[in-house]
Write an enzyme that holds these catalytic residues in place. Structure first.
Site, PDB file in Angstrom:
ATOM      1  N   ASN A  11     -20.261  15.371 -52.626  1.00 58.32           N
ATOM      2  CA  ASN A  11     -19.145  16.102 -51.853  1.00 58.32           C
ATOM      3  C   ASN A  11     -18.047  14.622 -51.887  1.00 58.32           C
ATOM      4  O   ASN A  11     -18.368  13.602 -51.140  1.00 58.32           O
ATOM      5  CB  ASN A  11     -19.790  16.018 -50.359  1.00 58.32           C
ATOM      6  N   LYS A  13     -15.123  14.996 -50.578  1.00 61.03           N
ATOM      7  CA  LYS A  13     -14.263  15.032 -49.296  1.00 61.03           C
ATOM      8  C   LYS A  13     -13.028  14.792 -49.880  1.00 61.03           C
ATOM      9  O   LYS A  13     -12.346  15.437 -50.852  1.00 61.03           O
ATOM     10  CB  LYS A  13     -14.884  14.043 -48.378  1.00 61.03           C
ATOM     11  N   HIS A  95     -19.693  21.751 -43.117  1.00 60.78           N
ATOM     12  CA  HIS A  95     -19.923  20.562 -42.871  1.00 60.78           C
ATOM     13  C   HIS A  95     -19.444  19.859 -41.599  1.00 60.78           C
ATOM     14  O   HIS A  95     -18.936  20.556 -40.878  1.00 60.78           O
ATOM     15  CB  HIS A  95     -19.045  19.771 -43.884  1.00 60.78           C
ATOM     16  N   GLU A  97     -17.940  17.449 -40.601  1.00 60.73           N
ATOM     17  CA  GLU A  97     -16.487  17.275 -40.634  1.00 60.73           C
ATOM     18  C   GLU A  97     -15.633  18.351 -40.491  1.00 60.73           C
ATOM     19  O   GLU A  97     -14.483  18.109 -39.521  1.00 60.73           O
ATOM     20  CB  GLU A  97     -15.976  16.237 -41.793  1.00 60.73           C
ATOM     21  N   GLU A 165     -27.817  17.252 -42.189  1.00 57.41           N
ATOM     22  CA  GLU A 165     -27.239  16.277 -42.325  1.00 57.41           C
ATOM     23  C   GLU A 165     -26.767  15.623 -40.790  1.00 57.41           C
ATOM     24  O   GLU A 165     -25.954  16.035 -40.204  1.00 57.41           O
ATOM     25  CB  GLU A 165     -25.732  16.287 -42.818  1.00 57.41           C
ATOM     26  N   GLY A 171     -21.709   8.697 -43.469  1.00 54.69           N
ATOM     27  CA  GLY A 171     -20.915   7.533 -43.698  1.00 54.69           C
ATOM     28  C   GLY A 171     -21.132   6.364 -43.073  1.00 54.69           C
ATOM     29  O   GLY A 171     -20.119   5.372 -42.895  1.00 54.69           O
ATOM     30  N   SER A 204     -25.623   9.225 -45.625  1.00 48.62           N
ATOM     31  CA  SER A 204     -25.916   7.701 -46.209  1.00 48.62           C
ATOM     32  C   SER A 204     -26.958   7.514 -47.429  1.00 48.62           C
ATOM     33  O   SER A 204     -27.772   6.670 -47.384  1.00 48.62           O
ATOM     34  CB  SER A 204     -26.327   6.920 -45.167  1.00 48.62           C
TER      35      SER A 204
HETATM   36  P1  PGA Z   1     -22.468  10.232 -46.985  1.00 48.89           P
HETATM   37  O1  PGA Z   1     -21.879  11.468 -46.668  1.00 48.89           O
HETATM   38  O2  PGA Z   1     -23.301  10.210 -48.170  1.00 48.89           O
HETATM   39  O3  PGA Z   1     -20.920   9.455 -47.315  1.00 48.89           O
HETATM   40  O4  PGA Z   1     -22.998   9.492 -45.755  1.00 48.89           O
HETATM   41  C1  PGA Z   1     -22.613  12.766 -46.676  1.00 48.89           C
HETATM   42  C2  PGA Z   1     -22.115  14.136 -46.432  1.00 48.89           C
HETATM   43  O5  PGA Z   1     -21.064  14.046 -45.545  1.00 48.89           O
HETATM   44  O6  PGA Z   1     -21.945  15.105 -47.017  1.00 48.89           O
END
Ligand code: PGA
Length: 244
Positions: A11, A13, A95, A97, A165, A171, A204
């Site tokens: 992803n 983003k 997601h 976000e 998640e 992140g 992460s």
């Molecule tokens: P990350 O993000 O691997 O940077 O923690 C995962 C995600 O949001 O899908």
């Protein structure tokens, strides 16, 4: 039905300009015929070009969101049919976000999932608890409600993937323990409309913890954010999944 392959989904983003297609090219060169299902979900501006870049390799492309309608007066939005037309085969939906930045509810996610299926896309449906919800002992209640409300009738292993998640792990460099991941994945497997629907872990995942994550029972792959931007890092995660 034979068990479906495990999945490594990247992803990107809101990262990625034309020059970054070189990372996709390098990944495709490293895994022309990957032993697992591998896909990258770049920003919408790069989907069509990435589909061309990855064409002929076994790697696929996905979107990061879609509108619930096919077309219409929705300035700035993109439909599932448009993603498919651009060369996407998957779309990430719900997601955290999107749920946080745009106030997306699980009911809205479910409508988008139905639109994705209609366009022939595989929906990667995200869910997970916040840090406060975990601290309050509500993790399983939260993910059960998100799962039930984000999936319309008709979810199958062919049209749906679920990504667990934890919001606090995204992140942050922090990950749940193996037991915590196993607990949620085992629970989601029981709650899932079909036990063959693949369950990814996300939050992460990095080259140095991928082997550990993939050894957790019930983990069918990963949704990877930051570490998917570099072919070398994502390639190491794909390799870990292939040998898991
Ligand atoms: P990350 O993000 O691997 O940077 O923690 C995962 C995600 O949001 O899908």
């Amino acid at each position: 039905m034979p068990k479906l392959p495990r999945i490594a989904a990247g992803n990107w983003k809101m990262h990625g300009l034309s020059a970054d297609l070189a990372e996709a090219r390098a990944l495709a060169a490293a895994f022309p015929e990957p032993a697992v299902e591998v896909l990258l979900c770049p920003p919408a501006t790069l989907i069509a070009r990435m589909a061309v870049t990855l064409g002929g390799s076994g790697l696929r492309v996905g979107g990061q969101d879609c509108h619930a309608s096919d077309a219409g007066a929705h300035t700035g939005d993109i439909s599932a049919a448009m993603l498919a037309d651009a060369g996407a085969a998957y779309v990430i939906l719900g997601h955290s976000e999107r749920r946080a930045d745009h106030g997306e509810t699980s009911a809205e996610v479910a409508a988008k999932v139905a639109a994705a299926w209609q366009a022939g896309l595989v929906a990667i449906v995200c869910l997970g608890e916040t840090e406060d919800e975990r601290a309050a002992g509500r993790t399983l209640d939260v993910v059960a409600a998100q799962l039930a409300q984000s999936l319309p009738e008709g979810a199958t292993p062919a049209n749906t993937v679920v990504a667990y998640e934890p919001v606090w792990a995204i992140g942050s460099g922090r990950t749940p323990t193996e037991d915590e991941i196993a607990e949620v994945h085992g629970f989601l497997r029981e709650q899932s409309p079909d036990p063959e629907i693949r369950l990814l872990y996300g939050g992460s995942v990095k080259p140095d913890n991928a082997d550990t994550v993939f050894a957790v029972p019930g983990v069918d792959g990963a949704l990877v954010g930051g570490a998917s931007l570099k072919a070398s890092d994502f390639g190491a995660i794909v390799a870990a999944l292939a040998r898991a």
